[in-house]
Design an enzyme around this catalytic site. Structure first.
Site, PDB file in Angstrom:
ATOM      1  N   GLY A   1      51.768 -72.620  45.047  1.00 15.93           N
ATOM      2  CA  GLY A   1      52.856 -72.133  45.886  1.00 15.93           C
ATOM      3  C   GLY A   1      52.641 -70.734  46.422  1.00 15.93           C
ATOM      4  O   GLY A   1      52.953 -70.440  47.583  1.00 15.93           O
TER       5      GLY A   1
ATOM      6  N   VAL B   1      59.822 -68.832  41.927  1.00 14.28           N
ATOM      7  CA  VAL B   1      60.106 -69.567  43.154  1.00 14.28           C
ATOM      8  C   VAL B   1      58.799 -70.071  43.752  1.00 14.28           C
ATOM      9  O   VAL B   1      57.865 -69.291  43.973  1.00 14.28           O
ATOM     10  CB  VAL B   1      60.855 -68.684  44.170  1.00 14.28           C
ATOM     11  CG1 VAL B   1      61.040 -69.424  45.495  1.00 14.28           C
ATOM     12  CG2 VAL B   1      62.207 -68.264  43.598  1.00 14.28           C
ATOM     13  N   SER B   2      58.720 -71.366  44.018  1.00 10.17           N
ATOM     14  CA  SER B   2      57.536 -71.963  44.630  1.00 10.17           C
ATOM     15  C   SER B   2      57.703 -72.019  46.146  1.00 10.17           C
ATOM     16  O   SER B   2      58.694 -71.549  46.701  1.00 10.17           O
ATOM     17  CB  SER B   2      57.318 -73.365  44.082  1.00 10.17           C
ATOM     18  OG  SER B   2      58.269 -74.249  44.641  1.00 10.17           O
ATOM     19  N   ASP B   3      56.744 -72.640  46.800  1.00  7.47           N
ATOM     20  CA  ASP B   3      56.830 -72.806  48.251  1.00  7.47           C
ATOM     21  C   ASP B   3      57.727 -73.957  48.672  1.00  7.47           C
ATOM     22  O   ASP B   3      58.149 -74.033  49.829  1.00  7.47           O
ATOM     23  CB  ASP B   3      55.430 -73.065  48.819  1.00  7.47           C
ATOM     24  CG  ASP B   3      54.873 -74.398  48.334  1.00  7.47           C
ATOM     25  OD1 ASP B   3      54.777 -75.343  49.148  1.00  7.47           O
ATOM     26  OD2 ASP B   3      54.537 -74.503  47.145  1.00  7.47           O
TER      27      ASP B   3
ATOM     28  N   THR C   1      53.105 -81.582  43.523  1.00  6.39           N
ATOM     29  CA  THR C   1      54.326 -81.575  44.307  1.00  6.39           C
ATOM     30  C   THR C   1      54.362 -82.938  44.979  1.00  6.39           C
ATOM     31  O   THR C   1      53.337 -83.594  45.086  1.00  6.39           O
ATOM     32  CB  THR C   1      54.266 -80.454  45.377  1.00  6.39           C
ATOM     33  OG1 THR C   1      54.090 -79.192  44.737  1.00  6.39           O
ATOM     34  CG2 THR C   1      55.536 -80.382  46.205  1.00  6.39           C
TER      35      THR C   1
ATOM     36  N   THR D   1      51.403 -79.253  49.286  1.00 14.10           N
ATOM     37  CA  THR D   1      51.257 -79.241  47.841  1.00 14.10           C
ATOM     38  C   THR D   1      50.150 -78.258  47.500  1.00 14.10           C
ATOM     39  O   THR D   1      49.359 -77.883  48.363  1.00 14.10           O
ATOM     40  CB  THR D   1      50.941 -80.646  47.287  1.00 14.10           C
ATOM     41  OG1 THR D   1      50.908 -80.590  45.854  1.00 14.10           O
ATOM     42  CG2 THR D   1      49.610 -81.165  47.798  1.00 14.10           C
ATOM     43  N   GLY D   2      50.097 -77.821  46.246  1.00 17.89           N
ATOM     44  CA  GLY D   2      49.066 -76.867  45.846  1.00 17.89           C
ATOM     45  C   GLY D   2      49.656 -75.678  45.113  1.00 17.89           C
ATOM     46  O   GLY D   2      50.697 -75.784  44.463  1.00 17.89           O
TER      47      GLY D   2
END
Length: 280
Positions: A207, A184-186, A155, A204-205
């Protein structure tokens, strides 16, 4: 005035020195350009500018460097938050747009701040964001060979503190690769991107791990309640460890403190406050 950017993770075991050097150079250049931009712009304008530059760089998993989902399409998510007004905006799974963070930035002006899928695309087209295909030959080749399944924790983001003392944060992602379409990610949630008058955080990472503990909002809330930025990050990462979570964050507090932390090395980052620093 200060800023910090990140470009997601890479593993020393599967990233060669040439790629590492390329990321160091790219982050140094983008941090320097963004620092120069910050001299005459607000933190909100600066984080959108910085993340747009990251979205245009093939080395990072956002915009042009995005991963391809299991159905062969790229869907992008991005968000931006103004710490001064406490207003958040984002796009989720938007397609065929060059700079999703700029679409998110425009949405700050609207009552409906977070759009997804076809609605996000329609909004972008209505506001003169041209059609743009982010799939590069390299990503297509990786998709066909399923190589990007091995490198899916990327990210990009930026947090900035401007001359007026205002903080903003922005985050953008191209997903993790081979996910279920429309996952859906974070990155377009307050778990992955959050700012107020006290601090700003970009994550980042993985989600799902970040969302599970509302990482960005948790850290900023702790700073608001009197923790130092380091204390807030360290305590939150201890809680992340308890669920075996995978994440990295960059942050700036209103005090001027700048901090970054990751649960699994190696998050790539660069900061600038008149002096440039880059991960090594």
């Amino acid at each position: 005035m200060k800023l910090i950017i990140h470009g997601g993770f890479f593993s020393e075991s599967d990233t060669n020195q040439e790629t590492k050097k390329a990321k160091q150079d790219a982050l140094a250049e983008i941090a320097t350009l963004s620092w120069q931009f910050l001299q005459s712009h607000t933190s909100l304008e600066t984080v959108a500018y910085a993340v747009s530059l990251l979205e245009d760089n093939l080395l990072f998993n956002a915009g042009l460097g995005s991963q391809i989902q299991s159905d062969g399409k790229v869907r992008l998510s991005a968000s931006i938050m103004d710490g001064k007004t406490q207003k958040f905006a984002g796009v989720i799974n938007i397609q065929d747009v060059q700079h999703p963070v700029q679409v998110a930035s425009l949405l700050l002006r609207y009552e409906d701040n977070v759009l997804s899928g076809d609605g996000a695309v329609a909004f972008a087209r209505k506001n003169d964001f041209a059609h743009f295909d982010p799939i590069t030959p390299q990503r297509q080749s990786e998709y066909e060979l399923k190589l990007n399944q091995q490198n899916n924790k990327g990210t990009v983001g930026c947090v900035a503190l401007d001359a007026s003392g205002d903080i903003a944060a922005a985050t953008s992602t191209g997903g993790k690769g081979f996910e279920i379409p429309s996952r859906v990610s974070d990155s377009a949630t307050v778990a992955g991107n959050y700012a107020n008058a006290f601090a700003g955080i970009s994550c980042t990472g993985v989600g799902e791990d970040i969302v599970s503990i509302a990482l960005s909002a948790r850290i900023v809330t702790r700073v608001t309640d009197g923790f130092t930025l380091k204390e807030a990050c360290d305590k939150s990462f201890a809680e992340l460890k308890a669920i075996e979570g995978f994440a990295g964050v960059i942050g700036i507090a209103a005090t001027g403190d700048v901090y970054h932390i990751d649960s699994h090395p190696y998050m790539v980052w660069a900061s600038h406050d008149g002096n440039l620093q880059v991960f090594n």
